[in-house]
Write an enzyme that holds these catalytic residues in place. Structure first.
Site, PDB file in Angstrom:
ATOM      1  N   PRO A  69      -4.305 -10.792  -0.052  1.00 34.56           N
ATOM      2  CA  PRO A  69      -4.455  -9.779   1.001  1.00 34.56           C
ATOM      3  C   PRO A  69      -5.877  -9.229   1.006  1.00 34.56           C
ATOM      4  O   PRO A  69      -6.202  -8.303   0.273  1.00 34.56           O
ATOM      5  CB  PRO A  69      -3.435  -8.709   0.599  1.00 34.56           C
ATOM      6  N   LEU A  70      -6.718  -9.808   1.839  1.00 34.27           N
ATOM      7  CA  LEU A  70      -8.157  -9.561   1.771  1.00 34.27           C
ATOM      8  C   LEU A  70      -8.610  -8.523   2.789  1.00 34.27           C
ATOM      9  O   LEU A  70      -8.245  -8.588   3.962  1.00 34.27           O
ATOM     10  CB  LEU A  70      -8.907 -10.878   2.003  1.00 34.27           C
ATOM     11  N   THR A  71      -9.428  -7.582   2.332  1.00 31.09           N
ATOM     12  CA  THR A  71      -9.977  -6.553   3.210  1.00 31.09           C
ATOM     13  C   THR A  71     -11.049  -7.179   4.099  1.00 31.09           C
ATOM     14  O   THR A  71     -12.126  -7.512   3.626  1.00 31.09           O
ATOM     15  CB  THR A  71     -10.587  -5.418   2.369  1.00 31.09           C
ATOM     16  N   ARG A 129       2.806  -5.493  -5.403  1.00 34.17           N
ATOM     17  CA  ARG A 129       1.535  -5.737  -6.092  1.00 34.17           C
ATOM     18  C   ARG A 129       1.185  -4.538  -6.968  1.00 34.17           C
ATOM     19  O   ARG A 129       1.389  -3.386  -6.563  1.00 34.17           O
ATOM     20  CB  ARG A 129       0.419  -5.979  -5.076  1.00 34.17           C
ATOM     21  N   ALA A 187      -1.209  -1.262  -5.998  1.00 32.44           N
ATOM     22  CA  ALA A 187      -2.345  -1.609  -6.873  1.00 32.44           C
ATOM     23  C   ALA A 187      -3.629  -0.936  -6.408  1.00 32.44           C
ATOM     24  O   ALA A 187      -3.655  -0.153  -5.468  1.00 32.44           O
ATOM     25  CB  ALA A 187      -2.520  -3.134  -6.883  1.00 32.44           C
ATOM     26  N   HIS A 211       2.033  -2.427  -1.517  1.00 30.17           N
ATOM     27  CA  HIS A 211       0.735  -2.360  -2.212  1.00 30.17           C
ATOM     28  C   HIS A 211       0.760  -1.216  -3.226  1.00 30.17           C
ATOM     29  O   HIS A 211       0.490  -0.062  -2.896  1.00 30.17           O
ATOM     30  CB  HIS A 211      -0.381  -2.159  -1.204  1.00 30.17           C
ATOM     31  N   TYR A 248      -4.687   2.856  -5.049  1.00 33.28           N
ATOM     32  CA  TYR A 248      -4.191   3.462  -3.817  1.00 33.28           C
ATOM     33  C   TYR A 248      -2.939   4.288  -4.110  1.00 33.28           C
ATOM     34  O   TYR A 248      -2.538   4.430  -5.252  1.00 33.28           O
ATOM     35  CB  TYR A 248      -3.990   2.392  -2.747  1.00 33.28           C
ATOM     36  N   GLN A 289       1.005  -6.816   3.981  1.00 35.13           N
ATOM     37  CA  GLN A 289       0.896  -5.892   2.852  1.00 35.13           C
ATOM     38  C   GLN A 289       0.868  -4.464   3.405  1.00 35.13           C
ATOM     39  O   GLN A 289      -0.027  -4.098   4.167  1.00 35.13           O
ATOM     40  CB  GLN A 289      -0.374  -6.159   2.041  1.00 35.13           C
TER      41      GLN A 289
END
Length: 377
Positions: free
Chosen positions: A28-30, A228, A176, A174, A179, A104
């Site tokens: 899951p890439l920003t 995650r 992880a 999410h 956050y 996510q």
């Protein structure tokens, strides 16, 4: 394909009986490329279709479940029904070539950015001042009220409903990367003296229960749910492997389909405490005890590194992050005996700019993420 790489392409069956076609996961890439209002952009559709085409499981960028939880510029939103049209397009693009498509679901908590949230408001488990993402100066986060905590749990459920309606195959919670969900687990971020502080696992478990309840109400048994988490924090007092052991042993009792550990290096070792010096991934796999697959990630830039991670038997699934940004044909090249052509280094002068969205390419070029580079920066 060279037969020595066959283990990378073994099918994986999740606890809900859904079969993934190989062991590769799109992390899951920003990407900082959604529209300013959080709706899905055309640039984002093209980018995610390229990165999803060969993996077994594709996970979208962290998507905020409330406006207060927005932690990145260009972050996708699952906070409103008005987001659904774009989410449907995204689901179709991610699933186009056979991957299972996951959203996510995310809340920034203390890491939310005041310039992106309503009235510059930022809320967290406890009051804290910090600097996040692209900020030049620190910002302050206030303490969430009990009512806001309950509303946020509900928001994760509502986001899940939207993901289902948009046609995705699942959600990843999410928990992880510092956050909101991780903040509730962390003694550094969560210094409350009420029920949410006395039992720091209460919030994540309530979120999981809300998401599972929503899935039962709106989806069938094939809908995937993952979680995650980050296993250790550098802060003191922060999350330790002992705390993570308790978290994992609670999570494996829930009807989840996988756990996903967030690591910068898949072979990283425990910093301190009872498990100091032991490989985190090995400990986690032992604690999960075969109850569900573990997704590993961290500094996988070559096929040899991917093979080593899978053959360690400490992960069932392997997420590709920075590498699949550098070369979205990474998997295809392995399958077609072209592994020597894999691009594993960022080249700022590359004509096609690695097929990255413009804003993400700018971040790579500026050195925002640690990467092997041709210019040595």
């Amino acid at each position: 394909m060279d037969e020595k790489f066959e283990s990378l392409f073994e099918k994986v069956t999740l606890p809900n009986k859904v079969e993934l076609r190989n062991r590769f996961v799109l992390a899951p890439l920003t990407h900082v490329s959604s529209n300013d209002d959080g709706t899905i952009s055309d640039v984002e559709i093209n980018y995610v279709e390229q990165r999803s085409k060969d993996v077994g499981l594709a996970i979208s960028a962290a998507s905020n479940v409330t406006d207060l939880g927005k932690a990145f510029p260009g972050q996708p939103s699952v906070a409103h029904d008005s987001d659904l049209d774009g989410l449907k397009r995204l689901a179709k693009a991610m699933k186009k070539n056979g991957a299972k498509a996951i959203v996510q679901i995310h809340h920034g908590g203390a890491q939310s950015l005041p310039y992106l949230t309503p009235n510059g408001d930022v809320a967290a488990p406890s009051p804290i001042t910090l600097q996040s993402f692209d900020e030049k100066e620190e910002h302050h986060a206030r303490e969430m009220t009990h009512e806001e905590i309950e509303q946020t749990i509900t928001a994760f459920g509502e986001a899940t409903r939207r993901v289902i309606e948009a046609g995705f195959d699942g959600v990843e919670i999410h928990g992880a990367n510092h956050y909101l969900i991780q903040q509730f687990v962390s003694p550094y971020y969560n210094r409350r003296d009420d029920e949410w502080g006395e039992n720091r696992l209460k919030f994540p478990m309530k979120v999981v229960d809300e998401v599972v309840h929503t899935i039962k109400a709106h989806a069938d048994e094939n809908f995937i749910v993952g979680y995650r988490f980050s296993p250790e924090e550098a802060e003191t007092p922060g999350i330790t492997m002992e705390i993570t052991e308790e978290l994992v042993k609670n999570l494996i009792e829930k009807p989840l389909d996988y756990l996903h550990v967030s690591l910068m290096d898949v072979n990283a070792k425990t910093r301190e405490g009872r498990y100091q010096g032991e490989e985190r991934i090995k400990l986690l796999h032992q604690w999960i005890d075969g109850r569900m697959p573990l997704v590993g990630i961290g500094s996988i830039f070559t096929v040899e590194q991917a093979l080593e991670a899978v053959e360690s038997k400490n992960v069932e699934l392997l997420a590709l992050g920075r590498e699949i940004l550098l070369d979205h044909n990474f998997i295809n090249k392995i399958q077609n005996d072209k592994e020597n052509d894999i691009i594993s280094v960022f080249d700022p002068n590359r004509e096609n700019k690695h097929d990255l969205p413009p804003k993400l390419w700018e971040q790579f070029n500026a050195g925002f993420y640690p990467l092997p580079r041709t210019d040595g920066k």
